[in-house]
Design an enzyme around this catalytic site. Structure first.
Site, mmCIF file in Angstrom:
data_model
loop_
_atom_site.group_PDB
_atom_site.id
_atom_site.type_symbol
_atom_site.label_atom_id
_atom_site.label_comp_id
_atom_site.label_asym_id
_atom_site.label_seq_id
_atom_site.Cartn_x
_atom_site.Cartn_y
_atom_site.Cartn_z
ATOM 1 N N GLU A 1 31.839 33.546 82.340
ATOM 2 C CA GLU A 1 31.266 33.166 81.055
ATOM 3 C C GLU A 1 31.573 34.202 79.993
ATOM 4 O OE1 GLU A 1 27.113 32.435 81.444
ATOM 5 O OE2 GLU A 1 27.412 30.896 82.956
ATOM 6 N N CYS B 1 21.391 38.493 76.877
ATOM 7 C CA CYS B 1 21.760 39.612 77.727
ATOM 8 C C CYS B 1 21.191 39.469 79.139
ATOM 9 C CB CYS B 1 21.234 40.893 77.099
ATOM 10 S SG CYS B 1 21.612 42.321 78.068
ATOM 11 N N CYS C 1 21.668 44.696 89.823
ATOM 12 C CA CYS C 1 20.533 45.157 89.002
ATOM 13 C C CYS C 1 19.465 44.056 89.034
ATOM 14 C CB CYS C 1 20.976 45.400 87.567
ATOM 15 S SG CYS C 1 22.274 46.647 87.427
ATOM 16 N N CYS D 1 31.147 38.471 73.425
ATOM 17 C CA CYS D 1 30.716 39.215 74.615
ATOM 18 C C CYS D 1 31.520 38.662 75.789
ATOM 19 C CB CYS D 1 29.215 38.990 74.826
ATOM 20 S SG CYS D 1 28.595 39.682 76.355
ATOM 21 N N CYS E 1 19.059 41.289 86.208
ATOM 22 C CA CYS E 1 20.289 40.651 85.727
ATOM 23 C C CYS E 1 20.650 39.433 86.573
ATOM 24 C CB CYS E 1 21.420 41.669 85.762
ATOM 25 S SG CYS E 1 23.033 40.958 85.401
ATOM 26 N N CYS F 1 29.136 40.201 89.960
ATOM 27 C CA CYS F 1 28.896 41.639 89.956
ATOM 28 C C CYS F 1 28.193 42.044 91.250
ATOM 29 C CB CYS F 1 28.056 42.059 88.760
ATOM 30 S SG CYS F 1 27.938 43.858 88.633
HETATM 31 S S1 SF4 Z 1 23.514 44.469 84.530
HETATM 32 FE FE1 SF4 Z 1 24.317 42.785 85.786
HETATM 33 S S2 SF4 Z 1 26.496 42.678 85.314
HETATM 34 FE FE2 SF4 Z 1 25.740 44.693 84.585
HETATM 35 S S3 SF4 Z 1 26.074 46.088 86.332
HETATM 36 FE FE3 SF4 Z 1 23.989 45.303 86.580
HETATM 37 S S4 SF4 Z 1 24.229 43.513 87.928
HETATM 38 FE FE4 SF4 Z 1 26.252 44.005 87.131
#
Ligand code: SF4
Length: 358
Positions: free
Chosen positions: A97, A338, A121, A110, A124, A117
């Site tokens: 995306e 975000c 986190c 963006c 996220c 990923c």
């Molecule tokens: S915020 Fe999301 S995309 Fe960014 S490093 Fe952490 S898990 Fe990965």
């Protein structure tokens, strides 16, 4: 999912030098390299047949050996505030995306650097869905070219932020090639690379001649809390990260942006603000406060503080001399805000939220 079996070499993402090497046995004159380079990146052509400043025979020879792998837009979601989220399908079936964010005085894209990923986190949505492969330089530049073409915008004047899916410093070689291409049209001062702080990558970026702006996904000012929400902090704890940032070369007038997602009762107290002030003392820094965007996959704990707590946190930073802004939420009615990028084509039904007891 259907994948492309086209084995021709992809021209998109090649630097001028690599393009010259790839084309050497096909072109008749050296200046063709520049013509093709401009067609790829300045005009964003989708097919060799659109390179009408080249002769028909040359175009036919090129088409036999080369393709232009502009990512295919498979879905577009427009939010009520004008933010537009794009879903791209890549030739191997991976989905990514990118988001186009129109503001009064600027336009920001963006973009993603990985098709997922691995860093997990806890705030996220991309991290929730797990790892994905590195994007090629062509797939990174291609997001910019495809959105630009779709929105009929010139390359010049755009702002680009590497804040979509993935950790750019874990795909640094391709990100660097993409930056080298993009910065021919867009000033590096208009491009921001956002990282959790992968130290070898930061050291490498420090040595680049033309550096983009640097943003650090910080989100907590002590190791205990940061490791709780960002597992990567156990590999690269704050002491090493801050030492690397103090060494990082910053030209006059530039600052490092620290992204701080505010999560209720987790990192939003006045004490947290004071720790942040202490951590950043002596650095040329600005803080971007982002009230978390709740999402069902993130669980019940991941909710934003109330407005009063957000104001209190911001005010505390300001009182202590830090520049601190609160990022207005953009595009949250289409999950374009975000931490909400997930490749919306891959959202299965019945997913269990983190920590949910259903
Ligand atoms: S915020 Fe999301 S995309 Fe960014 S490093 Fe952490 S898990 Fe990965």
């Amino acid at each position: 999912m259907e994948t492309t079996t086209d084995t021709r070499t992809d021209l998109l993402g090649l630097s001028r030098e690599r393009l010259a090497e790839a084309l050497a046995s096909v072109i008749d004159r050296p200046f063709r390299v520049e013509q093709i380079y401009q067609a790829l990146y300045a005009r964003a052509v989708r097919d060799v047949s659109e390179m009408t400043d080249l002769g028909k025979e040359l175009r036919a020879r090129l088409a036999e050996r080369f393709r232009i792998g502009l990512p295919e837009i498979t879905e577009k979601r427009l939010a009520s505030d004008g933010t537009c989220k794009y879903l791209f399908k890549l030739p191997d079936g991976a989905t990514i995306e990118a988001v186009d964010i129109p503001e009064r005085h600027r336009r920001t894209f963006c973009i993603s650097s990985q098709a997922g990923c691995a860093l997990a986190c806890s705030f996220c949505v991309t991290g929730y869905w797990g790892a994905g492969r590195n994007l090629t330089a062509g797939e990174i530049v291609g997001q910019v070219l495809a959105i630009r073409a779709e929105a009929s915008l010139p390359m010049e004047g755009l702002n680009i932020v590497f804040m979509g899916m993935g950790e750019p410093l874990l795909n640094l070689e391709n990100v660097k090639t993409a930056l080298d291409i993009l910065t021919e049209w867009i000033s590096p001062h208009r491009i921001t690379v956002s990282t959790v702080g992968i130290l070898p990558g930061l050291e490498e970026m420090a040595g680049w001649e033309r550096r983009p702006n640097l943003a650090i996904s910080l989100h907590a000012a002590d190791d205990e809390k940061r490791s709780e929400i960002m597992p990567i902090n156990r590999t690269w704890p704050l002491a090493g990260l801050m030492a690397a940032l103090r060494r990082y070369p910053l030209e006059k007038g530039r600052k490092i942006t620290f992204e701080y997602i505010l999560i209720r009762d987790l990192n939003d107290s006045v004490r947290d603000a004071d720790r942040l002030v202490k951590l950043l003392s002596g650095l040329r820094a600005k803080v971007n406060l982002i009230p978390i965007n709740p999402d069902r996959v993130l669980g019940d704990r991941m909710v934003p503080p109330d407005d009063e707590a957000i104001d209190r946190f911001q005010e505390r930073l300001r009182q202590k001399g830090l520049i601190a802004t609160v990022r207005r939420r953009r595009g949250d009615d289409v999950s374009a805000a975000c931490g909400q990028l997930r490749a919306f084509g891959r959202d299965p039904r019945g997913v269990r939220a983190r920590g949910a007891a259903r």
